[in-house]
Scaffold this motif. Structure first.
Motif, PDB file in Angstrom:
ATOM      1  N   CYS A 178       4.795   4.061 -10.727  1.00 11.01           N
ATOM      2  CA  CYS A 178       6.036   4.602 -11.296  1.00 11.01           C
ATOM      3  C   CYS A 178       5.803   5.956 -11.954  1.00 11.01           C
ATOM      4  N   ALA A 179       4.692   6.106 -12.650  1.00  8.37           N
ATOM      5  CA  ALA A 179       4.389   7.366 -13.330  1.00  8.37           C
ATOM      6  C   ALA A 179       3.850   8.411 -12.367  1.00  8.37           C
ATOM      7  N   ARG A 180       3.256   7.955 -11.265  1.00  4.71           N
ATOM      8  CA  ARG A 180       2.650   8.900 -10.329  1.00  4.71           C
ATOM      9  C   ARG A 180       2.861   8.405  -8.896  1.00  4.71           C
ATOM     10  N   PRO A 181       4.084   8.496  -8.397  1.00  8.66           N
ATOM     11  CA  PRO A 181       4.355   7.994  -7.046  1.00  8.66           C
ATOM     12  C   PRO A 181       3.706   8.856  -5.978  1.00  8.66           C
ATOM     13  N   PHE A 182       3.560   8.293  -4.814  1.00  8.34           N
ATOM     14  CA  PHE A 182       2.898   8.993  -3.713  1.00  8.34           C
ATOM     15  C   PHE A 182       3.494   8.550  -2.384  1.00  8.34           C
ATOM     16  N   GLU A 183       3.188   9.313  -1.361  1.00  7.09           N
ATOM     17  CA  GLU A 183       3.447   8.921   0.013  1.00  7.09           C
ATOM     18  C   GLU A 183       2.109   8.835   0.744  1.00  7.09           C
ATOM     19  N   VAL A 184       2.095   8.123   1.855  1.00 11.35           N
ATOM     20  CA  VAL A 184       0.864   7.947   2.627  1.00 11.35           C
ATOM     21  C   VAL A 184       1.018   8.714   3.932  1.00 11.35           C
ATOM     22  N   ASN A 233       0.827  -1.213   0.000  1.00 14.79           N
ATOM     23  CA  ASN A 233       0.000   0.000   0.000  1.00 14.79           C
ATOM     24  C   ASN A 233       0.857   1.257   0.000  1.00 14.79           C
ATOM     25  N   TYR A 234       2.064   1.173   0.552  1.00 16.95           N
ATOM     26  CA  TYR A 234       2.955   2.322   0.627  1.00 16.95           C
ATOM     27  C   TYR A 234       3.927   2.370  -0.542  1.00 16.95           C
ATOM     28  N   ARG A 235       4.357   1.200  -0.998  1.00 17.49           N
ATOM     29  CA  ARG A 235       5.284   1.087  -2.123  1.00 17.49           C
ATOM     30  C   ARG A 235       4.758   0.006  -3.063  1.00 17.49           C
ATOM     31  N   PRO A 236       3.738   0.328  -3.876  1.00 15.48           N
ATOM     32  CA  PRO A 236       3.156  -0.697  -4.761  1.00 15.48           C
ATOM     33  C   PRO A 236       4.173  -1.339  -5.687  1.00 15.48           C
ATOM     34  N   ILE A 237       5.305  -0.693  -5.919  1.00 20.34           N
ATOM     35  CA  ILE A 237       6.283  -1.214  -6.874  1.00 20.34           C
ATOM     36  C   ILE A 237       6.868  -2.552  -6.444  1.00 20.34           C
ATOM     37  N   ARG A 271      -6.164   5.161  11.246  1.00 14.58           N
ATOM     38  CA  ARG A 271      -7.559   5.320  10.830  1.00 14.58           C
ATOM     39  C   ARG A 271      -7.701   6.158   9.563  1.00 14.58           C
ATOM     40  N   ALA A 272      -7.156   7.343   9.571  1.00 12.47           N
ATOM     41  CA  ALA A 272      -7.316   8.256   8.437  1.00 12.47           C
ATOM     42  C   ALA A 272      -6.001   8.361   7.681  1.00 12.47           C
ATOM     43  N   LYS A 273      -6.001   7.879   6.444  1.00 13.87           N
ATOM     44  CA  LYS A 273      -4.802   7.938   5.611  1.00 13.87           C
ATOM     45  C   LYS A 273      -5.105   8.755   4.366  1.00 13.87           C
ATOM     46  N   THR A 274      -4.111   9.518   3.927  1.00 13.45           N
ATOM     47  CA  THR A 274      -4.242  10.348   2.732  1.00 13.45           C
ATOM     48  C   THR A 274      -3.075  10.071   1.800  1.00 13.45           C
ATOM     49  N   LEU A 275      -3.376   9.885   0.520  1.00  9.93           N
ATOM     50  CA  LEU A 275      -2.321   9.741  -0.476  1.00  9.93           C
ATOM     51  C   LEU A 275      -1.834  11.129  -0.867  1.00  9.93           C
ATOM     52  N   VAL A 276      -0.534  11.346  -0.750  1.00  8.07           N
ATOM     53  CA  VAL A 276       0.075  12.621  -1.131  1.00  8.07           C
ATOM     54  C   VAL A 276       0.938  12.352  -2.359  1.00  8.07           C
ATOM     55  N   PHE A 277       0.474  12.781  -3.519  1.00 14.17           N
ATOM     56  CA  PHE A 277       1.212  12.551  -4.752  1.00 14.17           C
ATOM     57  C   PHE A 277       2.346  13.571  -4.885  1.00 14.17           C
ATOM     58  N   PHE A 282       7.096  14.764   2.365  1.00 14.46           N
ATOM     59  CA  PHE A 282       5.848  14.659   1.598  1.00 14.46           C
ATOM     60  C   PHE A 282       5.793  15.630   0.420  1.00 14.46           C
ATOM     61  N   ARG A 283       6.881  16.360   0.199  1.00 14.13           N
ATOM     62  CA  ARG A 283       6.927  17.284  -0.931  1.00 14.13           C
ATOM     63  C   ARG A 283       7.603  16.629  -2.125  1.00 14.13           C
ATOM     64  N   SER A 284       7.414  17.241  -3.259  1.00  8.11           N
ATOM     65  CA  SER A 284       8.117  16.785  -4.460  1.00  8.11           C
ATOM     66  C   SER A 284       9.573  17.247  -4.373  1.00  8.11           C
ATOM     67  N   ASN A 285      10.495  16.309  -4.511  1.00 13.23           N
ATOM     68  CA  ASN A 285      11.919  16.611  -4.396  1.00 13.23           C
ATOM     69  C   ASN A 285      12.650  16.175  -5.662  1.00 13.23           C
ATOM     70  N   ARG A 286      13.659  16.923  -6.027  1.00 17.47           N
ATOM     71  CA  ARG A 286      14.493  16.566  -7.181  1.00 17.47           C
ATOM     72  C   ARG A 286      15.964  16.689  -6.800  1.00 17.47           C
TER      73      ARG A 286
END
Length: 772
Positions: A431-437, A25-29, A442-448, A62-66
């Motif tokens: 892979c095309a749209r990774p996310f963090e949880v 659920n956290y790393r589907p890859i 109880r309450a989980k949010t996907l952060v793309f 949880f931010r986009s990093n490069r």
């Protein structure tokens, strides 16, 4: 910023612990293909951000990093988690692994794939397979007498009685289902084989069909089984009889017509039609003359010798005829596909499907599902085996529904094509749209993370640029990277003899090699095994000395390739302190300075190979640099100083809602002792001495310190309700301790677990070494 000062242990521990509970659920890859003991992606993302980021880890996680233009190396690629996380952040990645299956899996993880095109091809594969084998998985519902679909076929090992010659079923017990996921207990009658549902297992009553008294305990115990006809004692296993025979005794099935009003699962005893379906599969297999079914002999090995003890000599003997038929038809269809990437993806799917489509899978009587062959890191041969529906079942999907694979409803059961395809599609979509949880239980949010992606390039976005991905199927000891060219080495090396990677992966390799081997130069060998593999293995005479020499060569190569001041960080844990000696030797030989050891959850406490064994789920992260210096307080060579370091680690873990167990504390102490040994031995170290002498020097220094026992003796146990639960979960119960089951009121007595394979290996090495 640096890992030593900016790695946020409480934050990372909490995130990593959550990830390891349901990692897909956290790393589907990771669903691309099975690999063993994968470390959490959270850990390696945090290591990279701590070293190369510009803000505290928890602020940028949880931010986009490069992190473009950084060069990251993993000399023990395995399942590829460090490389995937680095590639996701924009780094150029370089991986080495001596096992061709590891290289194949990581390539399939990182390589771009047209997911929609893959889904369409996968759906056509399932449709083609359905046309040939759909009827073989049909059965009659006992409630409405209409056609239903089998989820699982249950088989028991059987052999002929040595006295009367009649079949002897090796039932260890007669409980098919416990009353957890099903309203009542389901028991098998030992006389007529009928299934009866009962309320109380202590007083099960009589069979509903023949009136025979029902039993919970079966006759097959500890290698002996009395014949129910003549009473003669029959021993098992009997390798001289060849591969074991099996008899189908039960079916769990799904009836969409009855399910809305039915409570619980559907079970039945196989009828004549069910047996006839299997006989048809046997005939069909003989007619098609399989070309993709492996004929290879199973080589001797620490794990494969378990198979030999049961009479298995060839890999094909680990499958029944219906499984072989479905796998052969699938392989033939895949081999005809022209799109190379889709063909490779489907071939990878078939290889992963093997985990559930074999006759070593077991049926979990509590949660009522199939346990794949690698649920433990070995080849456990049980007496009851579970055959899963190869097509797979999903709600809302009917026969011939081409594009309903994994889309029209949830999967029912496990181990079929629909399950594998849907997980793979999710992995490549990630892979095309990774996310963090983000969030708690109880309450989980996907952060793309919008600007992050996994792959060499993105054909759907030419402006995204390219990243270098160089994966080589050869030993990390042969690394030829230019000096001072690497920004970071991140790896998860073998933990000595904890997992026999090659012996286990050969089970998949012999199939995949027949399907794609002609196009893969790394698949030329008949096996993934190599004398140079860095794992302890008694069959191949690989002990601590071999492991230490190999680690030393890899660490020296990485030290040369690292830019000045850049980190090499790797995870490690083992129940035995002696298994850490090669770590110290490798660091000292390479001239690296170990500047920190940090704790982080690396395993799932509920894993079958962990639960109740006393093993640690906490890894030590060793941080090393070519030029570096640890803090003065962290290099005091006394047991009291190590105790303080371990206590500080425990407090940081607790701040992340992770309660360390005694096994975790022991392994953290091992990590700190190893780091201290490298610091205090660095000035006198002779890297040219024989390997036994180097290992002995490390051991002598640790013995002088008192070793882990001296540290643990100083650690006062901190007891809390959460801690007691964790200890029971991780450690098992101490000798002589008993507990009453709250549901059955039966009292169970536990004792300390047997020595681990590593313990056996360490004692063997010490006995055989001329230095000791």
């Amino acid at each position: 910023m640096s890992i030593e000062s900016d790695f946020d242990v409480p934050f990372v521990a909490e995130m990593a612990s959550r990830e390891k509970q349901i990692q897909q659920n956290y790393r589907p890859i990771i669903a691309v293909h099975k690999w063993f003991a994968r470390r959490p992606g959270t850990l390696f993302r945090a290591l990279l951000l701590a070293e190369f980021g510009k803000r505290p880890v928890r602020e940028q996680y949880f931010r986009s990093n490069r992190l473009p233009h950084l060069r990251v190396v993993d000399p023990f690629m395995g399942g590829g988690t460090p490389l995937v996380e680095a590639n996701r952040l924009g780094c150029d990645v370089f991986g080495y692994d001596i096992n061709p299956m590891a290289c194949w899996i990581v390539r399939q993880e990182i390589e771009w794939l047209d997911v929609e095109g893959y889904r369409e091809s996968a759906a056509r594969l399932v449709h083609a397979l359905e046309a040939k084998v759909w009827d073989l998985y049909q059965t009659r519902c006992l409630h409405c007498s209409t056609r239903a679909t089998a989820k699982y076929f249950l088989w028991v090992k059987t052999q002929d009685c040595v006295a009367c010659g009649k079949p002897v079923d090796l039932f260890p017990g007669y409980v098919l289902s416990e009353d957890q996921r099903h309203p009542r207990n389901v028991l098998i009658c030992r006389k007529c084989g009928e299934l009866t549902e009962v309320e109380d297992r202590e007083a099960p009553g009589s069979c509903r069909a023949c009136g025979e008294l029902l039993h919970v305990r079966g006759p097959a115990q500890r290698g002996h089984c009395p014949c129910l006809c003549c009473g003669a004692d029959n021993r098992y296993p009997s390798p001289e009889r060849g591969a074991p025979r099996h008899r189908m005794f039960a079916i769990e099935y799904h009836c969409p017509r009855c399910k809305p009003k039915h409570v619980g699962r559907f079970f039945k005893r196989p009828d004549r039609q069910d047996l006839a379906h299997y006989a048809r599969a046997e005939s069909a297999l003989r007619r098609i003359r399989p070309s993709h079914v492996p004929t290879e002999v199973i080589p001797a090995g620490d794990e494969t010798d378990r198979l030999h003890r049961w009479g298995y000599t060839r890999y094909r003997e680990m499958f029944n005829s219906r499984q072989l038929l479905g796998l052969e038809i699938s392989a033939r269809w895949i081999a005809r596909q022209r799109n190379v990437r889709v063909r490779n993806a489907l071939a990878t799917n078939l290889s992963d499907l093997l985990r559930y489509q074999n006759m070593l899978c077991r049926y979990d009587q509590t949660v009522l599902k199939s346990l794949d062959i690698f649920a433990v890191h070995g080849f456990p041969v049980g007496l009851i085996q579970c055959e899963s529906n190869m097509l797979g079942l999903t709600t809302g999907r009917a026969q011939g529904d081409l594009f309903g694979v994994g889309e029209n409803g949830a999967s029912i059961g496990s181990g079929g094509w629909t399950n594998i395809i849907e997980k793979y599609a999710k992995a490549k979509t990630y892979c095309a749209r990774p996310f963090e949880v983000r969030g708690g239980d109880r309450a989980k949010t996907l952060v793309f993370t919008r600007d992050e992606w996994i792959g060499e390039s993105r054909p759907d976005d030419p402006g995204a640029g390219r990243r270098e991905v160089a994966l080589q199927c050869r030993s990390g000891t042969e690394c030829d990277l230019p000096p001072a060219s690497v920004d970071a080495v991140l790896t998860d090396p073998p933990y000595f003899s904890n997992v026999q990677y090659a012996e286990l992966m050969d089970f998949c390799y012999v199939w995949l090699r027949r399907l794609v081997g002609r196009a893969e130069s790394s698949f030329r060998a008949a096996t993934t095994r190599s004398a140079d593999e860095l794992t302890g293995n008694q069959t191949m005479d690989r002990g601590l000395g071999h492991f230490a020499e190999g680690l030393s060569a890899v660490f020296r190569g990485m030290a040369r390739a690292l830019k000045p001041g850049r980190p090499m960080a790797f995870t490690y844990h083992n129940n035995d302190l002696a298994a850490y000696y090669p770590i110290a030797v490798g660091i000292l030989d390479s001239g690296l300075v170990c500047t920190a050891t940090l704790p982080c959850p690396g395993e799932m406490s509920a894993s079958i190979h962990i639960s109740g064994t006393g093993s640690s789920v906490i890894d030590s992260i060793f941080v090393c640099r070519v030029k570096g210096r640890p803090s003065a307080d962290s290099v005091k060579g006394t047991a009291a100083a190590v105790r303080a370091l371990v206590e500080a680690d425990c407090e940081r873990l607790r701040a992340g809602n992770v309660e360390p167990t005694p096994g975790d504390v022991r392994c953290m102490a091992h990590g700190h002792l190893t780091r201290l040994a490298t610091w205090h031995l660095r000035d006198e170290w002779d890297s040219g001495a024989p390997i036994d002498a180097r290992l002995l020097r490390v051991r002598e220094w640790m013995d002088k310190m008192g070793g882990a026992p001296a540290v643990l003796a100083l650690l006062a146990p901190k007891r809390s309700p959460q801690g007691r639960r964790a200890r029971r979960r991780h450690e098992g119960e101490p000798r002589g301790w008993s507990r009453r089951c709250p549901r059955t009121r039966l009292r169970f007595r536990f004792r300390n677990s047997a020595p681990t394979s590593t313990s056996t290996w360490v004692s063997w090495w010490i006995r055989s070494s001329p230095t000791f």
